[in-house]
Design a protein around this motif. Structure first.
Motif, PDB file in Angstrom:
ATOM      1  N   UNK A  90      11.332  -1.452  -2.570  1.00  0.00           N
ATOM      2  CA  UNK A  90      10.270  -0.701  -1.934  1.00  0.00           C
ATOM      3  C   UNK A  90       9.645  -1.483  -0.786  1.00  0.00           C
ATOM      4  N   UNK A  91       9.659  -2.804  -0.863  1.00  0.00           N
ATOM      5  CA  UNK A  91       9.039  -3.596   0.199  1.00  0.00           C
ATOM      6  C   UNK A  91       9.983  -3.861   1.354  1.00  0.00           C
ATOM      7  N   UNK A  92      11.287  -3.737   1.127  1.00  0.00           N
ATOM      8  CA  UNK A  92      12.233  -4.113   2.180  1.00  0.00           C
ATOM      9  C   UNK A  92      13.104  -2.968   2.632  1.00  0.00           C
ATOM     10  N   UNK A 146       1.370 -11.709   4.571  1.00  0.00           N
ATOM     11  CA  UNK A 146       0.729 -10.603   3.868  1.00  0.00           C
ATOM     12  C   UNK A 146       1.056  -9.241   4.442  1.00  0.00           C
ATOM     13  N   UNK A 147       1.807  -9.210   5.560  1.00  0.00           N
ATOM     14  CA  UNK A 147       2.119  -7.919   6.179  1.00  0.00           C
ATOM     15  C   UNK A 147       2.980  -7.048   5.263  1.00  0.00           C
ATOM     16  N   UNK A 148       3.982  -7.652   4.667  1.00  0.00           N
ATOM     17  CA  UNK A 148       4.839  -6.887   3.760  1.00  0.00           C
ATOM     18  C   UNK A 148       4.061  -6.387   2.537  1.00  0.00           C
ATOM     19  N   UNK A 149       3.155  -7.216   2.040  1.00  0.00           N
ATOM     20  CA  UNK A 149       2.365  -6.790   0.879  1.00  0.00           C
ATOM     21  C   UNK A 149       1.445  -5.626   1.198  1.00  0.00           C
ATOM     22  N   UNK A 150       0.818  -5.647   2.408  1.00  0.00           N
ATOM     23  CA  UNK A 150      -0.034  -4.540   2.818  1.00  0.00           C
ATOM     24  C   UNK A 150       0.765  -3.253   2.958  1.00  0.00           C
ATOM     25  N   UNK A 151       1.948  -3.349   3.536  1.00  0.00           N
ATOM     26  CA  UNK A 151       2.787  -2.168   3.709  1.00  0.00           C
ATOM     27  C   UNK A 151       3.225  -1.604   2.364  1.00  0.00           C
ATOM     28  N   UNK A 152       3.598  -2.508   1.455  1.00  0.00           N
ATOM     29  CA  UNK A 152       4.014  -2.046   0.128  1.00  0.00           C
ATOM     30  C   UNK A 152       2.866  -1.371  -0.599  1.00  0.00           C
ATOM     31  N   UNK A 153       1.655  -1.917  -0.452  1.00  0.00           N
ATOM     32  CA  UNK A 153       0.498  -1.306  -1.111  1.00  0.00           C
ATOM     33  C   UNK A 153       0.209   0.071  -0.540  1.00  0.00           C
TER      34      UNK A 153
END
Length: 460
Positions: A90-92, A146-153
């Protein structure tokens, strides 16, 4: 209202061809009036058409159940299991193209969303008030910070909202399916009663109605499949959704229906017409006769309607109503409405003698004390009973006159006399007469002066 009009009113859009063909079955039975048709010919044609209709309704019901089960397989419970197995997908993932990983149970609407880092237009596509990082900030933020984490959230939040919306749509379909089952069941029961009537079998040992109703209980659309689906919806609802599953968070309180033992058939029909399953409740008796109440589902912040006429046995049904209201009020219901078609003690609305209670007023005070917010009655004995409730407990006194007038209009009567059995019913009789006259019928009004020797005993 005749059943044919009832069937037409409650047909769900898009399902028109899946209902019992009540009109066709009636036309077959009318062939008995023709001199050319014999009973054996009509029997063969009628029962063949009846079997075809049963098969059609069963097939359509099972297809709709399969669709609902497929929706349930796409709930967050299943998707959480998938994300636990593939946490990085989901994150990638891509931006919704052919390379986007998709779980077999994921709806197309979810697969089309970007589950990876938002591009320059992702904020516009997300919609629904879902927060997205500003493009300028994304350009200034180094990768891996943290960019990937924000997008995943953000993607997870979008996915949760879509799953919740799909759940509500499926729940509404469950309500329509409940109405579908009820109206078809009534149709098959009524057509068999017409058959027995035309064949002059009513009241005889050859009457087919009871035997056919026993068979209906074994048909697929009358089986316990609806109860199983309702339990599946309760167990797989998205997190944060109430047990009734009617309204989304932040909207008005969800509707829940509860019934006592006074008239469970009426409550079931109301639930079927509304497309809202009855909230399960356990109402029993202790060995000494006390009433035991337990609501078996969460009603917190719900708009609860208790369907409980206080008909005979008046005291038992009244106590069930009061304790049900107390139970849901203590369970933090947002609002409690008592639907009481028959208001017990309504005739004791004034002091005719010394040292007697005004029981109708006392019942009103008890309902208010138990936390009832609103009362809905049908044809109260006297309109002043509404004044026994305080201004914070409004009363809706519904009139049955419009329904009765529409029925008598179909009877093509003329020169009708409307009779009130006592002085208290004159207002209702007058309203009924005016309704008949509005339909073009001649109607007059009469009243009986009742003299009673004692309670329940008329004088000569």
């Amino acid at each position: 209202m005749k059943f044919g009009k009832d069937l037409q009113q409650y047909r769900a859009p898009g399902w028109e061809d899946d209902y019992i063909d009540y009109k066709e079955l009636k036309l077959i039975l009318k062939r008995l009036e023709d001199d050319d048709a014999t009973k054996d010919e009509v029997d063969a044609e009628f029962f063949q058409a009846l079997e075809d209709n049963l098969e059609k309704v069963n097939r359509a019901f099972l297809e709709k159940c399969q669709h609902l089960e497929a929706v349930l397989d796409q709930t967050p419970v299943g998707r959480e299991r998938w994300s636990a197995k593939e946490p990085s997908s989901r994150a990638s993932g891509g931006s919704g193209g052919p390379g986007t990983p998709r779980h077999p149970g994921t709806p197309a609407s979810l697969a089309s969303l970007s589950l990876g880092p938002p591009s320059s237009g992702a904020a516009d596509r997300s919609g629904g008030g879902v927060p997205s990082p500003k493009p300028a900030r994304l350009k200034a933020t180094p990768l891996g910070d943290g960019r990937e984490g924000d997008a995943a959230a953000a993607a997870a939040e979008i996915e949760a909202k879509l799953a919740e919306r799909e759940f509500y749509e499926a729940y509404r379909m469950l309500g329509r399916l409940q109405t579908y089952v009820w109206i078809n069941t009534k149709g098959f029961q009524k057509i068999m009663k017409k058959y027995d009537k035309r064949m002059e079998l009513r009241g005889t040992a050859q009457e087919l109605g009871p035997e056919f109703e026993a068979r209906l209980e074994k048909e697929a659309f009358c089986s316990g499949k609806m109860s199983i689906l309702a339990e599946m919806f309760k167990s797989r609802r998205p997190g944060g959704v109430s047990s009734s599953g009617i309204a989304a968070a932040g909207s008005r309180p969800q509707l829940q229906l509860i019934t006592g033992n006074a008239n469970s058939e009426l409550a079931s029909e109301i639930a079927a017409r509304l497309g809202v399953p009855l909230t399960p409740a356990k109402i029993a008796r202790f060995p000494d006769g006390e009433v035991s109440i337990q609501i078996l589902e969460n009603v917190r912040n719900s708009d609860v309607y208790i369907i409980q006429p206080t008909c005979p046995p008046v005291n038992d049904n009244l106590m069930e109503l009061l304790l049900c209201a107390s139970a849901v009020r203590r369970a933090a219901a947002a609002r409690v409405t008592a639907v009481v078609p028959y208001y017990g003690y309504a005739r004791q609305d004034r002091k005719e003698r010394s040292r007697v209670p005004i029981s109708a007023a006392d019942v009103a005070k008890m309902m208010e004390a138990m936390g009832v917010d609103r009362v809905c009655c049908v044809d109260l004995h006297c309109g002043q009973i509404q004044g026994f409730f305080g201004p914070r407990t409004p009363v809706d006194n519904l009139w049955a006159t419009p329904i009765a007038v529409s029925y008598f209009k179909t009877r093509e009567l003329n020169n009708v006399a409307v009779v009130s059995p006592d002085a208290g019913g004159v207002a209702r009789a007058k309203m009924f007469r005016e309704g008949l006259e509005a339909q073009g019928m001649r109607a007059s009004l009469a009243m009986i002066i009742t003299q009673r020797r004692s309670t329940g005993e008329l004088g000569s």
